[in-house]
Scaffold this active site. Structure first.
Site, PDB file in Angstrom:
ATOM      1  N   GLY A 144      -0.908   4.223  -5.253  1.00  0.00           N
ATOM      2  CA  GLY A 144      -0.735   2.959  -5.957  1.00  0.00           C
ATOM      3  C   GLY A 144       0.498   2.895  -6.837  1.00  0.00           C
ATOM      4  O   GLY A 144       0.823   1.834  -7.359  1.00  0.00           O
ATOM      5  N   MET A 201      -4.024   4.547  -0.400  1.00  0.00           N
ATOM      6  CA  MET A 201      -4.779   5.041   0.754  1.00  0.00           C
ATOM      7  C   MET A 201      -5.803   6.101   0.356  1.00  0.00           C
ATOM      8  O   MET A 201      -6.779   6.302   1.082  1.00  0.00           O
ATOM      9  CB  MET A 201      -3.824   5.578   1.825  1.00  0.00           C
ATOM     10  CG  MET A 201      -3.090   4.488   2.585  1.00  0.00           C
ATOM     11  SD  MET A 201      -4.180   3.280   3.415  1.00  0.00           S
ATOM     12  CE  MET A 201      -4.902   4.287   4.715  1.00  0.00           C
ATOM     13  N   VAL A 260       0.837  -1.189   0.000  1.00  0.00           N
ATOM     14  CA  VAL A 260       0.000   0.000   0.000  1.00  0.00           C
ATOM     15  C   VAL A 260       0.876   1.245   0.000  1.00  0.00           C
ATOM     16  O   VAL A 260       1.888   1.295   0.710  1.00  0.00           O
ATOM     17  CB  VAL A 260      -0.897   0.018   1.263  1.00  0.00           C
ATOM     18  CG1 VAL A 260      -1.734   1.274   1.332  1.00  0.00           C
ATOM     19  CG2 VAL A 260      -1.757  -1.220   1.329  1.00  0.00           C
ATOM     20  N   CYS A 261       0.476   2.250  -0.774  1.00  0.00           N
ATOM     21  CA  CYS A 261       1.103   3.564  -0.704  1.00  0.00           C
ATOM     22  C   CYS A 261      -0.014   4.606  -0.781  1.00  0.00           C
ATOM     23  O   CYS A 261      -1.168   4.296  -0.502  1.00  0.00           O
ATOM     24  CB  CYS A 261       2.156   3.762  -1.797  1.00  0.00           C
ATOM     25  SG  CYS A 261       1.496   3.835  -3.474  1.00  0.00           S
ATOM     26  N   ARG A 262       0.303   5.816  -1.156  1.00  0.00           N
ATOM     27  CA  ARG A 262      -0.711   6.869  -1.201  1.00  0.00           C
ATOM     28  C   ARG A 262      -1.699   6.654  -2.355  1.00  0.00           C
ATOM     29  O   ARG A 262      -2.892   6.716  -2.177  1.00  0.00           O
ATOM     30  CB  ARG A 262      -0.038   8.241  -1.318  1.00  0.00           C
ATOM     31  CG  ARG A 262      -1.012   9.395  -1.325  1.00  0.00           C
ATOM     32  CD  ARG A 262      -0.278  10.736  -1.396  1.00  0.00           C
ATOM     33  NE  ARG A 262      -1.227  11.818  -1.491  1.00  0.00           N
ATOM     34  CZ  ARG A 262      -1.769  12.245  -2.620  1.00  0.00           C
ATOM     35  NH1 ARG A 262      -1.448  11.675  -3.765  1.00  0.00           N
ATOM     36  NH2 ARG A 262      -2.628  13.233  -2.625  1.00  0.00           N
TER      37      ARG A 262
END
Length: 101
Positions: free
Chosen positions: A63, A87, A59-61
């Site tokens: 994708g 996220m 997961v990141c901000r």
């Protein structure tokens, strides 16, 4: 590398490792409950914190970073997916997030 949705991530949260690769200032805004936070730049040094026998959802901000990390993990012998939309999508879906202490 496969992509999975936020809904699929929520459903698989108990059986997969959620790896949050965002920076500290991003994680301060909240993260998926139970996720392991390893900033992308620290991953190589902290790879031993992941269990290679358990599937990883990265997961990141948004994708983008998570897709690169998932590719690298798959190349290193892990089974990893990226969560589409990151996220941003998780928050928009109204899914739970915890504040990092």
């Amino acid at each position: 590398m496969a992509e999975i949705t936020v809904t699929e991530t929520e459903q698989r949260r108990a059986s997969a490792q959620i790896l949050d690769v965002r920076e500290d200032f991003e994680v301060a805004e909240g993260m998926i409950p139970g996720a392991l936070h390893i900033p992308m730049g620290q991953l190589q040094a902290r790879l031993s914190e992941l269990d290679p026998a358990v599937h990883v959802i990265v997961v990141c901000r948004s994708g983008n970073r998570s897709a690169r990390v998932a590719d690298a993990l798959n190349g290193a012998g892990f089974s990893a997916d990226t969560m589409t939309g990151g996220m941003i999508a998780w928050s928009r879906a109204g899914l739970p997030a915890t504040q990092r202490s």
